[in-house]
Design an enzyme around this catalytic site. Structure first.
Site, PDB file in Angstrom:
ATOM      1  CB  SER A  69      -0.966  -0.030   1.143  1.00  0.00           C
ATOM      2  OG  SER A  69      -1.956  -0.938   0.912  1.00  0.00           O
ATOM      3  CE  LYS A  72      -4.373   1.036  -1.184  1.00  0.00           C
ATOM      4  NZ  LYS A  72      -3.766  -0.106  -1.076  1.00  0.00           N
ATOM      5  CE1 TYR A 194      -4.334  -1.130  -4.799  1.00  0.00           C
ATOM      6  CE2 TYR A 194      -4.875  -3.434  -5.004  1.00  0.00           C
ATOM      7  CZ  TYR A 194      -4.656  -2.179  -4.335  1.00  0.00           C
ATOM      8  OH  TYR A 194      -4.709  -2.263  -2.822  1.00  0.00           O
ATOM      9  CE1 TYR A 246      -3.679  -0.278   4.541  1.00  0.00           C
ATOM     10  CE2 TYR A 246      -2.340  -0.996   6.072  1.00  0.00           C
ATOM     11  CZ  TYR A 246      -2.623  -0.697   4.850  1.00  0.00           C
ATOM     12  OH  TYR A 246      -1.606  -1.287   3.951  1.00  0.00           O
ATOM     13  CB  VAL A 264      -0.373  -5.728   4.057  1.00  0.00           C
ATOM     14  CG1 VAL A 264      -1.447  -5.135   4.713  1.00  0.00           C
ATOM     15  CG2 VAL A 264      -0.563  -6.065   2.690  1.00  0.00           C
TER      16      VAL A 264
END
Lengths: 315, 315, 315, 315
Positions: A69, A72, A194, A246, A264
């Site tokens: 992530s 992102k 992605y 998160y 993660v």
């Protein structure tokens, strides 16, 4: 909450690693992507690079792991550079959610659009904005290599294939968004980009270099070259504050107080405004998906080196 | 996104007021509390106080209005000072919600505890922690007067009675929390304190003085007296960043980037780290409950005076 | 609520059609499946078959249309016959939802399993239980033809392809269930069977024949042959009562009171216990996805012929 | 699912009681209302009254217990008689919810109005429609006594006071509805009537008499007197089918198939169309709030006496 007297960065890192190791048994290696389950829960590493270019490191700082992530943030930079502010934020919002990173509920009950680009649904929508490029993933890799200052960064092919094969929940989100006309391309195309982005293999040094570029307002402090526009850096760091960890972002903001993004794969990347970039790595995760060890390293460094954005000045 | 050349604070305020006035017709005065409906949607005022004590002001800066949700920040300081960190955060979390300020849903679906002290449910739970004092509201008023530097601050009795009589949705939340054993006292007691806190009458000067104390790490810059403990200031400012502007907090963080708290009375209070406190006021609200005019004043000041916490340095 | 004196079925049908036609302008043809948008909103047809075999019909009763969600009842019979009670109800519950037919929310917030086999997610899960057959759809067609008493029933190939191509929301549900290990096969396999089932082309006569078999406890009244086991018929009719009309099931139960199932192709099939089967058809739908005209035909017939299961006896 | 040969009602009751007793250890006495916690989990009783007036009973059939949610059916009759169809159904819907009896979520996310009169929120809204009477609770008691055929039915004062004092979740719902202008009176007034209605003390014989009136279309079979209008009986029995057993209504409809209503006092009342009324009682409840023992008694009787509304005729 006590404030220790002045301490060197070396000593702070040394203490932070010892402190953080005591928490490793509380975590568990991610298992929902089969390939990630091979991670070693005892690993812990850190790299810290100051604006003047000094590099500090400890532990498994050279271990490669998938960026997950943390990509992102690069995906958002990439999409803002490629497709522009209006396009990207017509697809995705900028509000924190209070829900887990892979929650679907708000797509149905609150708004069709994902609430921000730091959750899975939001990153998939963001990725879909870059499809007009000839080779979207190739261009993304170019940007990533520049930001991290390493030409040899590669995709971890087996993690990518593993995610692509098993990522049913992400697939579910993507089709729901396609159904609501939020994606700029077919769900499977956006998902493929992605999954690739998430599967890029990095080290803590790579991420610390990227973090210090963000800390320095988008300019590489070594060369003086601007890599990211000022207005984009501001957006990315702001979203790291409100949504980077998160549904533990609020607690991290209170306790650590550095714009950060976790993945993660076990990494956390953090930018201390105008001072330094830090990356820590440890595959053992807490229930929210944040690396237990990396979180504690950053918590300790923030307290001893006074890195919180509201640390104040007095002792 | 253009960065103007150096500009004086006076000129910036002057321009900000003119800019903000053009947006006033987009807003509407709050009507869900009958007494608030009397507000004049054309009013607009601002007060800015720098750390060195210079005071700038314009428009309806001396107009009294009810503090409303801005009191949630004082309530949190009050509860942390009175009941301590452990007690308060056993009742309420620190995560943003992504839902509206008066949403009940998460109390049932996500967690029994309200997600943070900046939403109504969270503030009611926070207020309930202060009931062991002999005169909770009296002590709260003492704190408020010290923070704002004005002894003559009073409760607006008619707004208080109006809220108490009409606040059925807040009552609903309070009883749900009592049912789940989250309140430290009976729902009606916590509500009464909450309604009183919201009904305190202030001016932009009061709130700007309070904001500069927070900007100065809890120390009154005029007297050098510490009014709020360092660790509490850090918590409050962090929650202002992530949750201070209702479900528009993410957008405000991106566009304005100052820890701030708004209230449906029309006020917004903002603390620029180590530099200044600002308060703006205008009764016309947007759909999320934030003052249209005050928001735009702060947006303009942030851009022209480079107040965003990630403003960077280069022009 | 007035109870007319005795009236013949012919006359009741005649009046029901005239009554129902006045409501057609309130409805709209389904557009979310491109092929369905070709439906003629002015069409209306009905067929009623009594247990003794008398057939009544009116209007566009011979028009073919796709069975859509009415197939969910046959799918459930098929799965219970093929995979058994334990398997099917380990995948799907039997409770009404109160949400729309294509809602995803409860899959995340309430329970991983779809609440009942009459909503899309539930039917997809039910269909996934039949994959061990050599030719699942072939066997389903055999059953459908027997229940409807017509050998020539066929798949509408273009509707099937249209649904398969455009059914992103169903795809989203299927992948979410696969992610939660609820499906017995890959999402795309279950979806393909589901889309085929929905695309079978029928007339009101076909569905009225099927309905009278259910009304007669699973036995074909013409031949005396048992087509569906007694315990399966009971389950299917019960679910038609509680969940057969999407989130309008409660109102239909109150006002019409016949176990029924509707489909967005415009059909509604209804079984009057021990008396008759009725099917009505009209492509114009209300906001919940039920045919406006078919609903009104059944409402009128229920009142004039006293078909409500709690109609009572007195006039 | 086997169908036994003909069996007498006495024998069926005898076997049902033995069967049901084996499940009692699975249940727990309700504790959320302090007064209810005194119930004896080993108690079990049943009373069955046929349309021709024969009374069967066994076990603790004469034990008094509070009617609790079974009063929601009488409350609905009462409101429809007092305030009329239009008024009542402008306040409350007729759809099942799929959520627990005391859920608040749908009041915020789905519709402001409670989904049906059989859940707590719906019953409170229904009760609020009866406030124009001079003595609402007195009139309600008159109706209850007539329906149950016992003049000496009384309020259990201590349960009423206990519910009134502890019913914070119901209070929360009531204030939320008042906030949304759904109640016809102040929340506390509606709650007081609601708590009284729930605290009426009855026996299985009382409820069986009421049930046979419903089974006989609203006419007392003993006297031939009509106690409830035909159209109201139809509405009440329909809602018992779809919503009478909390979020276990779908399963009960499938397995038992009798319009029924349960209460957390341990009672279940069931009306077998045109044949009989049954009431069973046992304070041990399952997780959804239904009496474990009473549920099993009804399940056994339904199977052996073929009481399911879709039982069919063949053996």
């Amino acid at each position: 909450r006590k404030c220790p007297s002045v301490i060197s960065i070396e000593q702070a890192i040394d203490e932070a690693m010892r402190y953080a190791r005591t928490f490793l048994p509380e975590g568990k290696v991610a298992t929902y992507i089969p390939e990630l389950a091979h991670g070693d829960p005892d690993q812990l590493g850190v790299c810290l690079i100051t604006k003047d270019g000094t590099v500090y490191h400890d532990g498994d700082w050279r271990q490669e792991f998938t960026i997950q992530s943390i990509s992102k943030t690069i995906c958002l930079i990439f999409a803002l550079q490629t497709a522009g502010y209006e396009k990207v934020f017509s697809k995705v919002g900028v509000e924190p959610t209070g829900d887990a990173f892979n929650s679907i509920v708000k797509l149905e009950t609150k708004t069709l659009h994902p609430l921000n680009p730091m959750i899975n649904a939001g990153a998939i929508a963001t990725a879909s904005c870059c499809m007009e490029l000839e080779d979207p993933f190739g261009s993304f890799m170019d940007l990533t290599r520049r930001l991290c200052g390493r030409e040899s960064i590669q995709l971890n092919e087996s993690v990518y294939l593993s995610e692509k094969k098993s990522g049913m929940r992400n697939r579910s989100m993507a089709y729901l968004m396609q159904s609501d006309n939020i994606l700029e391309c077919d769900a499977e195309l956006a998902l493929d980009l992605y999954f690739r982005m998430c599967s890029v293999s990095v080290t803590t040094e790579d991420l610390a270099r990227y973090a210090v570029v963000l800390a320095n307002d988008g300019v590489d402090p070594a060369t003086g070259e601007r890599l990211v526009e000022n207005w984009i850096v501001r957006i990315v760091k702001t979203l790291m504050v409100t949504c980077g960890m998160y549904d533990g972002s609020g607690e991290f903001a209170m306790k650590v107080g550095i714009p950060a993004k976790s993945g993660v794969g076990g990494g956390i990347m953090a930018s201390v405004e105008d001072r330094m970039g830090i990356a820590a790595f440890g595959p053992a995760l807490d229930a929210k998906g944040n690396s237990v060890g990396a979180y504690r390293v950053l918590e300790y460094l923030s307290q001893t080196l006074r890195l919180h954005y509201f640390a104040g000045k007095d002792l």
